[in-house]
Scaffold this motif. Structure first.
Motif, PDB file in Angstrom:
ATOM      1  N   GLY A 171      34.439  55.259  39.148  1.00 32.22           N
ATOM      2  CA  GLY A 171      35.185  54.066  39.475  1.00 32.22           C
ATOM      3  C   GLY A 171      36.471  54.057  38.677  1.00 32.22           C
ATOM      4  O   GLY A 171      36.674  54.879  37.780  1.00 32.22           O
ATOM      5  N   ILE A 172      37.356  53.128  39.002  1.00 29.94           N
ATOM      6  CA  ILE A 172      38.633  53.011  38.301  1.00 29.94           C
ATOM      7  C   ILE A 172      38.800  51.583  37.810  1.00 29.94           C
ATOM      8  O   ILE A 172      38.534  50.632  38.550  1.00 29.94           O
ATOM      9  N   ILE A 173      39.212  51.448  36.560  1.00 28.48           N
ATOM     10  CA  ILE A 173      39.514  50.151  35.973  1.00 28.48           C
ATOM     11  C   ILE A 173      41.005  50.106  35.671  1.00 28.48           C
ATOM     12  O   ILE A 173      41.547  51.051  35.090  1.00 28.48           O
ATOM     13  N   TYR A 174      41.659  49.020  36.069  1.00 29.23           N
ATOM     14  CA  TYR A 174      43.075  48.831  35.783  1.00 29.23           C
ATOM     15  C   TYR A 174      43.229  47.704  34.767  1.00 29.23           C
ATOM     16  O   TYR A 174      42.625  46.640  34.921  1.00 29.23           O
ATOM     17  N   LEU A 175      44.024  47.947  33.736  1.00 24.77           N
ATOM     18  CA  LEU A 175      44.300  46.949  32.704  1.00 24.77           C
ATOM     19  C   LEU A 175      45.783  46.623  32.679  1.00 24.77           C
ATOM     20  O   LEU A 175      46.626  47.493  32.898  1.00 24.77           O
ATOM     21  N   LYS A 176      46.080  45.357  32.382  1.00 23.87           N
ATOM     22  CA  LYS A 176      47.443  44.930  32.071  1.00 23.87           C
ATOM     23  C   LYS A 176      47.418  44.487  30.621  1.00 23.87           C
ATOM     24  O   LYS A 176      46.851  43.451  30.299  1.00 23.87           O
ATOM     25  N   GLY A 177      47.996  45.305  29.756  1.00 26.38           N
ATOM     26  CA  GLY A 177      47.877  45.052  28.328  1.00 26.38           C
ATOM     27  C   GLY A 177      46.452  45.350  27.921  1.00 26.38           C
ATOM     28  O   GLY A 177      45.976  46.459  28.090  1.00 26.38           O
ATOM     29  N   LEU A 226      41.690  42.815  31.676  1.00 26.24           N
ATOM     30  CA  LEU A 226      41.206  43.467  32.886  1.00 26.24           C
ATOM     31  C   LEU A 226      41.972  42.941  34.086  1.00 26.24           C
ATOM     32  O   LEU A 226      42.068  41.729  34.305  1.00 26.24           O
ATOM     33  N   ASP A 227      42.544  43.849  34.869  1.00 26.84           N
ATOM     34  CA  ASP A 227      43.293  43.464  36.065  1.00 26.84           C
ATOM     35  C   ASP A 227      42.410  43.597  37.304  1.00 26.84           C
ATOM     36  O   ASP A 227      42.223  42.643  38.041  1.00 26.84           O
ATOM     37  N   SER A 228      41.848  44.790  37.534  1.00 30.25           N
ATOM     38  CA  SER A 228      40.991  44.976  38.697  1.00 30.25           C
ATOM     39  C   SER A 228      40.069  46.178  38.474  1.00 30.25           C
ATOM     40  O   SER A 228      40.300  47.002  37.600  1.00 30.25           O
ATOM     41  N   VAL A 229      39.032  46.241  39.304  1.00 30.92           N
ATOM     42  CA  VAL A 229      38.053  47.326  39.247  1.00 30.92           C
ATOM     43  C   VAL A 229      37.846  47.834  40.663  1.00 30.92           C
ATOM     44  O   VAL A 229      37.693  47.053  41.598  1.00 30.92           O
ATOM     45  N   PHE A 230      37.858  49.153  40.827  1.00 31.09           N
ATOM     46  CA  PHE A 230      37.592  49.775  42.118  1.00 31.09           C
ATOM     47  C   PHE A 230      36.354  50.636  41.987  1.00 31.09           C
ATOM     48  O   PHE A 230      36.281  51.509  41.125  1.00 31.09           O
ATOM     49  N   LEU A 231      35.373  50.378  42.842  1.00 33.40           N
ATOM     50  CA  LEU A 231      34.145  51.178  42.877  1.00 33.40           C
ATOM     51  C   LEU A 231      33.978  51.780  44.259  1.00 33.40           C
ATOM     52  O   LEU A 231      34.138  51.072  45.258  1.00 33.40           O
ATOM     53  N   PRO A 232      33.614  53.056  44.336  1.00 36.05           N
ATOM     54  CA  PRO A 232      33.294  53.631  45.647  1.00 36.05           C
ATOM     55  C   PRO A 232      31.892  53.181  46.065  1.00 36.05           C
ATOM     56  O   PRO A 232      31.127  52.672  45.251  1.00 36.05           O
ATOM     57  N   PRO A 233      31.537  53.373  47.323  1.00 38.27           N
ATOM     58  CA  PRO A 233      30.155  53.066  47.730  1.00 38.27           C
ATOM     59  C   PRO A 233      29.178  53.948  46.947  1.00 38.27           C
ATOM     60  O   PRO A 233      29.421  55.137  46.750  1.00 38.27           O
TER      61      PRO A 233
END
Length: 99
Positions: free
Chosen positions: A80-86, A89-96
């Protein structure tokens, strides 16, 4: 006078590496908390990138992305991918994934 500039540059480089380390630790904590909340098994985390960004809403901040491995069934692993701003936590992407 130029010695002050050398010290300032050295200080900024040290601060940058310390701040990147802090972002890495916060990224790991966010990945572990997300996996715990979603009842997933956390395996590993790695930083993809960290770069300075600017927006009118947030001003100057460090934008970062982390790849993390997890397992939903205990046998297979997914990324999965985690995006941070500073450090937030900004968003999280998980595949099926399999449960």
């Amino acid at each position: 006078m130029e010695n002050i500039y050398y010290l300032l540059i050295a200080f900024l480089i040290c601060w940058y590496f310390i701040y990147l380390r802090k972002i890495s630790e916060v990224g790991r904590v966010h990945a572990q908390q997300y996996c715990k909340k979603e009842k997933l098994q956390f395996i590993a985390v790695a930083r993809k990138y960290s770069r300075p960004s600017f927006s009118k809403k947030n001003g100057l901040f460090m934008q970062s992305a982390f790849d993390f491995e997890f397992s939903g069934d205990g046998e297979s692993s997914y990324q999965g991918i985690i995006y941070l701003k500073g450090v937030k936590l900004d968003s999280v992407f998980l595949p099926p994934y399999r449960i």
